[in-house]
Design a protein around this motif. Structure first.
Motif, PDB file in Angstrom:
ATOM      1  N   UNK A 404       0.816  -1.211   0.000  1.00 40.05           N
ATOM      2  CA  UNK A 404       0.000   0.000   0.000  1.00 40.05           C
ATOM      3  C   UNK A 404       0.848   1.260   0.000  1.00 40.05           C
ATOM      4  N   UNK A 405       1.972   1.234   0.708  1.00 36.79           N
ATOM      5  CA  UNK A 405       2.820   2.422   0.802  1.00 36.79           C
ATOM      6  C   UNK A 405       3.550   2.725  -0.505  1.00 36.79           C
ATOM      7  N   UNK A 406       3.529   1.771  -1.460  1.00 41.34           N
ATOM      8  CA  UNK A 406       4.222   1.969  -2.735  1.00 41.34           C
ATOM      9  C   UNK A 406       3.273   1.990  -3.925  1.00 41.34           C
ATOM     10  N   UNK A 407       1.977   2.171  -3.663  1.00 45.42           N
ATOM     11  CA  UNK A 407       1.038   2.368  -4.759  1.00 45.42           C
ATOM     12  C   UNK A 407       1.341   3.696  -5.453  1.00 45.42           C
ATOM     13  N   UNK A 446      -7.389   3.797  -0.251  1.00 42.57           N
ATOM     14  CA  UNK A 446      -6.952   5.142   0.098  1.00 42.57           C
ATOM     15  C   UNK A 446      -5.578   5.028   0.742  1.00 42.57           C
ATOM     16  N   UNK A 447      -4.598   5.723   0.178  1.00 44.81           N
ATOM     17  CA  UNK A 447      -3.224   5.674   0.667  1.00 44.81           C
ATOM     18  C   UNK A 447      -2.928   6.965   1.437  1.00 44.81           C
ATOM     19  N   UNK A 448      -2.492   6.814   2.686  1.00 45.21           N
ATOM     20  CA  UNK A 448      -2.124   7.965   3.514  1.00 45.21           C
ATOM     21  C   UNK A 448      -0.665   7.930   3.961  1.00 45.21           C
ATOM     22  N   UNK A 449       0.065   6.866   3.576  1.00 40.29           N
ATOM     23  CA  UNK A 449       1.444   6.707   4.053  1.00 40.29           C
ATOM     24  C   UNK A 449       2.399   6.407   2.906  1.00 40.29           C
ATOM     25  N   UNK A 450       2.216   7.090   1.778  1.00 38.19           N
ATOM     26  CA  UNK A 450       3.087   6.871   0.631  1.00 38.19           C
ATOM     27  C   UNK A 450       4.554   7.069   1.018  1.00 38.19           C
ATOM     28  N   UNK A 451       5.395   6.124   0.610  1.00 41.24           N
ATOM     29  CA  UNK A 451       6.801   6.133   1.029  1.00 41.24           C
ATOM     30  C   UNK A 451       7.709   6.910   0.095  1.00 41.24           C
ATOM     31  N   UNK A 452       7.231   7.294  -1.077  1.00 43.91           N
ATOM     32  CA  UNK A 452       8.136   7.776  -2.119  1.00 43.91           C
ATOM     33  C   UNK A 452       8.921   9.032  -1.738  1.00 43.91           C
ATOM     34  N   UNK A 453       8.271   9.985  -1.047  1.00 42.37           N
ATOM     35  CA  UNK A 453       8.980  11.222  -0.725  1.00 42.37           C
ATOM     36  C   UNK A 453       9.871  11.076   0.502  1.00 42.37           C
ATOM     37  N   UNK A 454       9.827   9.925   1.141  1.00 40.22           N
ATOM     38  CA  UNK A 454      10.688   9.688   2.304  1.00 40.22           C
ATOM     39  C   UNK A 454      12.045   9.113   1.918  1.00 40.22           C
ATOM     40  N   UNK A 455      12.197   8.703   0.663  1.00 32.76           N
ATOM     41  CA  UNK A 455      13.482   8.161   0.227  1.00 32.76           C
ATOM     42  C   UNK A 455      14.495   9.285   0.010  1.00 32.76           C
ATOM     43  N   UNK A 456      15.793   8.961   0.094  1.00 29.92           N
ATOM     44  CA  UNK A 456      16.815   9.989  -0.112  1.00 29.92           C
ATOM     45  C   UNK A 456      17.221  10.096  -1.582  1.00 29.92           C
TER      46      UNK A 456
END
Length: 483
Positions: A404-407, A446-456
């Motif tokens: 879900x965090x990588x949708x 519904x995604x509320x914890x997308x991980x994409x902007x947390x990567x370096x």
């Protein structure tokens, strides 16, 4: 890649196949080589599974060719309509702090907020062919099969946001709020397969092997800033929002093996299982060009490094009475092999991991995917209203490969519920035709914890938070000639 380009490449590959296959594929329209989704093996509908002995066995289970007698040429076409809606939420805003000078942030910049959030929609009509030929060499224990098809593929193009058609403050927003994940994309893996099977008559057992040459291409256009943000303007109000363009291709090899057993002497109960390898038995490398405008415009040589899954399939078919057959099949798709899509300098490796990549100058862009294995189970029934006419239906459940965090709007998938209705009719002893309809309902997310902007670094992309919903409508038609 346009559907015309894909089908031309497919027809070139078909020239390598025996003349009987060429004869039935030469009439395929040039619009026929589109596909939907990543794993697009919808050809054959309920006829395509490891316990069914037919021309689809070249792909689904080469061992099942041992259950065939005579020769069979099959041409199949899949027509799919896909609806996908994405509503990008305010929590997806991936503001770098340099949106304006002085920085005003999302609250103080209504154009930034409005142009980066809201509804996006697509409705694409796609198609894909399958062409296969199987023979027993006039009654021998050996079976030879050849086929061309596209089991992995997809093509999408999003609708435009007309509110920004002539915008000066946010011209890129015309491509929609989903543009940071995708504007348009196309990929296809065209397989040319040769399969060989052997039948052990006394044991009613068949084993088979196949080898494939795979021609894979991928094109992708999306909004992109070098810092991974979704900023529209930079310091001083200068337009910052850019575009990335990727166009790569390559050739891989693959293999499959399968087993087929007629558990009863009359063939009423049939069992099958197969294994299909990853393309290139692991990581594939596609070569081509990658650019980010305006940071690095032009055609810059680059490779895309990624890994598709291997697939384990099983199936059973039981003729419970002369006019009724129950069918059960499933698969295990090892999508855990699809951890990233990494764009690197030609020949370079990718050191991507679950935390992104290290500071390597060889990595131009990393798209973390972090997929997981997925599973599918399908239960169906066939009923012969007359000896020459089969009605069939099935229902299926399939788990999603995406976490879900990588949708995101490009790769969105969720739990799938599937229903199929179809008919197969023999017009003569030699000529058969089938037609089916399959409806896919993907559970909304519904995604509320997308991980994409947390990567370096180069692994950072704008957040894909928001709500998703999708449906698929698939028509499959086939003509077979047996002799």
């Amino acid at each position: 890649m346009s559907s015309t380009r894909a089908s031309i490449r497919l027809l070139r590959l078909l020239r390598l196949l025996p003349l009987p296959v060429l004869a039935v594929t030469a009439a395929l329209p040039e619009e026929s080589a589109r596909a939907s989704g990543f794993l697009t093996d919808q050809f054959g509908a309920d006829q395509g599974q490891p316990a069914q002995a037919n021309a689809y066995s070249v792909y689904f289970n080469p061992g099942a060719m041992a259950g065939m007698h005579g020769s069979d040429i099959t041409v199949d076409g899949v027509l799919a309509a896909r609806s996908l809606d994405y509503n990008r939420s305010a929590s997806a805003l991936s503001y770098s702090g340099l949106q304006a000078n002085p920085p005003t942030g999302p609250v103080g910049d209504p154009v930034y907020t409005a142009s980066n959030t809201g509804q996006a929609h697509l409705f694409n009509v796609l198609s894909a062919p399958y062409a296969g030929f199987v023979t027993d060499f006039g009654g021998s224990k050996w079976r030879l099969g050849v086929a061309a098809y596209i089991p992995f593929g997809g093509e999408l193009s999003w609708g435009k946001n007309s509110a920004y058609a002539n915008s000066v403050s946010a011209p890129g927003a015309y491509d929609g709020p989903q543009r940071w994940s995708t504007i348009s994309a196309s990929t296809s893996s065209i397989y040319s397969t040769v399969a060989l099977a052997y039948r052990f008559e006394k044991a009613r057992l068949g084993i088979g092997l196949s080898g494939s040459v795979i021609d894979t291409s991928l094109q992708d256009t999306r909004a992109r800033n070098v810092d991974g943000s979704d900023d529209i303007l930079g310091p001083g109000g200068i337009l910052k929002e850019g575009r990335s363009y990727l166009d790569v291709s390559g050739v891989q090899i693959g293999a499959a093996a399968g087993i087929y057993w007629e558990a009863t002497a009359d063939g009423a109960l049939r069992l099958g299982a197969s294994y299909t390898s990853q393309p290139n038995f692991g990581t594939m490398r596609l070569k081509g060009n990658f650019s980010i405008d305006p940071a690095s415009p032009g055609n810059n040589a680059a490779d895309l490094v990624q890994g598709y899954p291997d697939v384990i399939r099983w199936g059973a078919a039981w003729r419970v009475r002369p006019d009724t057959e129950v069918r059960l099949d499933g698969n295990w798709q090892r999508w855990s092999q699809f951890k990233y899509q990494c764009i690197v300098d030609p020949g370079a490796s990718c050191d991507a991991n679950s935390q992104g990549v290290s500071t390597s100058d060889n990595v131009k862009l990393d798209l973390p995917r972090d997929f997981k294995d997925s599973f599918k189970v399908r239960l169906g029934v066939a009923y012969w209203v007359a000896p020459e006419t089969e009605l069939f239906a099935s229902a299926a459940w399939e788990s999603p490969p995406t976490n879900k965090s990588h949708e995101d709007p490009l790769i969105f998938d969720s739990t799938r519920l599937e229903g199929t209705l179809g008919v197969r009719h023999a017009f003569t002893r030699h000529l058969y035709a089938s037609l089916s309809y399959t409806y896919y309902y993907l559970l909304p997310l519904t995604v509320n914890d997308s991980a994409y902007y947390n990567y370096p670094g180069v692994s950072r992309s704008p957040s894909a938070n928001g709500s998703y919903s999708s449906e698929l409508y698939i028509f499959d038609g086939a003509v077979s000639y047996r002799f």
